[in-house]
Enzyme design. Structure first.
Site, mmCIF file in Angstrom:
data_model
loop_
_atom_site.group_PDB
_atom_site.id
_atom_site.type_symbol
_atom_site.label_atom_id
_atom_site.label_comp_id
_atom_site.label_asym_id
_atom_site.label_seq_id
_atom_site.Cartn_x
_atom_site.Cartn_y
_atom_site.Cartn_z
ATOM 1 N N ASP A 129 4.511 -0.251 5.580
ATOM 2 C CA ASP A 129 3.359 -0.154 4.671
ATOM 3 C C ASP A 129 2.752 -1.522 4.418
ATOM 4 O O ASP A 129 3.473 -2.502 4.204
ATOM 5 C CB ASP A 129 3.829 0.393 3.310
ATOM 6 C CG ASP A 129 3.387 1.819 3.071
ATOM 7 O OD1 ASP A 129 2.439 2.284 3.729
ATOM 8 O OD2 ASP A 129 4.014 2.472 2.204
ATOM 9 N N GLU A 228 -1.170 12.967 0.842
ATOM 10 C CA GLU A 228 -0.186 13.010 -0.243
ATOM 11 C C GLU A 228 -0.762 13.683 -1.487
ATOM 12 O O GLU A 228 -1.898 13.406 -1.903
ATOM 13 C CB GLU A 228 0.255 11.584 -0.611
ATOM 14 C CG GLU A 228 1.201 11.570 -1.823
ATOM 15 C CD GLU A 228 1.932 10.267 -2.057
ATOM 16 O OE1 GLU A 228 1.767 9.326 -1.267
ATOM 17 O OE2 GLU A 228 2.692 10.210 -3.047
HETATM 18 O O1 KIV Z 1 5.488 4.267 0.160
HETATM 19 C C1 KIV Z 1 5.874 5.347 0.622
HETATM 20 O O2 KIV Z 1 7.063 5.659 0.646
HETATM 21 C C2 KIV Z 1 4.849 6.248 1.134
HETATM 22 C C3 KIV Z 1 5.268 7.629 1.493
HETATM 23 C C4 KIV Z 1 5.688 8.384 0.316
HETATM 24 C C5 KIV Z 1 4.248 8.330 2.299
HETATM 25 O O3 KIV Z 1 3.732 5.872 1.247
#
Ligand code: KIV
Length: 312
Positions: A129, A228
């Site tokens: 991310d 989400e």
């Molecule tokens: O940060 C995370 O774990 C996520 C998932 C829940 C999709 O973005």
């Protein structure tokens, strides 16, 4: 035996001093002689992002995409064989660091955990991310942050939050060799603007915007999109509207794949959001083990003969 023959991440180019080019994290690989885990299973070719993208053909995905979050090397080892994608989610802010939201998560945190997850996996493609504040200002800022994540962790791609406003950035990164997963609907990094973590898409205007956001990301070249926390018909509508796979979390079983935060599905926490299914009760196992250990220490029953060294 070189590291590739053990099935670990491929060796990265080295400088003359033996350190890998780029940051610190990829200078380390798992070592079977010091790891407490069983050796990594037989070498396997990692799944690639194009292979995952190609699962959706003419709007249909025969084999749903399985994704879970992972933040540590050991967790990655245990999840790897079962997953197509491991996501080093910025949810680690709350899950690992006890932060109130993902907003304070830094690129350094993502680099450290991303490298650990790549080290612990050999089969699933690993995504990291992009944390809040490291990509929104411009495509160039996003490229710099994403390139650091790829170089210093060995991950295969990145995920970023936001819809149409991020389309230019998704196109910029995709055209420069960085696979991007989009994220629409409930976007936790925007919690301060959304005012909470409730389901999105309840009004017609919001529902239309979520679908339009997903379409914009798809057209910009996102290889997949997390949907989400949306009301189910919106998750279905998004899945039908885009050519790339959708990955649902609080979406619909009709999405092209699913993701959960691993600690949620393992039953690590007492609070269980509606979209989570607990597949285990790991917090009870940990508490019971800690209670047994504490009782034995207090009774001087641990360590016993099996755990102490005697003179030869
Ligand atoms: O940060 C995370 O774990 C996520 C998932 C829940 C999709 O973005």
């Amino acid at each position: 035996m070189d590291d590739n023959s053990k099935g670990f991440a491929p060796a990265l180019p080295q400088k003359s001093d033996g350190h890998y080019k780029g940051g610190m994290s990829t200078t380390f690989q798992l070592d079977t002689s010091t790891s407490r885990a069983n050796p990594t299973p037989a070498p396997m070719r990692r799944l690639t992002i194009p292979a995952i993208r190609k699962r959706k053909v003419d709007g249909a995905t025969a084999e749903p995409v399985v994704m879970l979050t992972a933040y540590t090397a050991r967790q990655a080892q245990l999840l790897d064989a079962h997953c197509d994608l491991l996501l080093v989610g910025d949810s680690l802010g709350q899950v690992i660091y006890g932060l109130p939201s993902s907003v304070p998560v830094t690129l350094d945190m993502m680099v450290a955990h991303g490298a650990a997850v790549v080290r612990g996996s050999y089969h699933a493609a690993v995504l990291v991310d992009m944390p809040f504040g490291t990509y929104e200002a411009s495509p160039a800022q996003a490229f710099e942050s994403a390139a650091r994540l790829l170089k210093e962790t060995g991950c295969a791609g990145v995920k970023l939050e936001g819809g149409a406003a991020m389309a230019e950035t998704v196109a910029f990164l995709s055209a420069r060799g960085i696979p991007v997963m989009g994220h629409v609907g409930l976007t936790p990094q925007a919690v301060n603007q959304l005012g909470g973590y409730g389901a999105r898409g309840r009004s017609e205007a919001e529902a239309e915007k979520i679908v339009a956001d997903a379409v914009a990301l798809d057209r910009a070249g996102a290889f997949a999109i997390v949907v989400e926390g949306v009301v189910e018909p919106i998750a279905v509508a998004v899945t039908r509207a885009v050519s790339c796979p959708t990955i649902g979390i609080g979406g619909s079983a009709q999405c092209d794949g699913q993701v959960l935060v691993t600690e949620d599905m393992l039953g690590m926490f007492e609070r269980v959001p509606r979209f989570v299914k607990r597949y285990a009760a790991i917090s009870e196992v940990i508490s019971a083990a800690a209670a047994d250990y504490a009782a034995e220490v207090r009774a001087r029953a641990f360590p016993g003969p099996d755990q102490t060294y005697q003179p030869k």
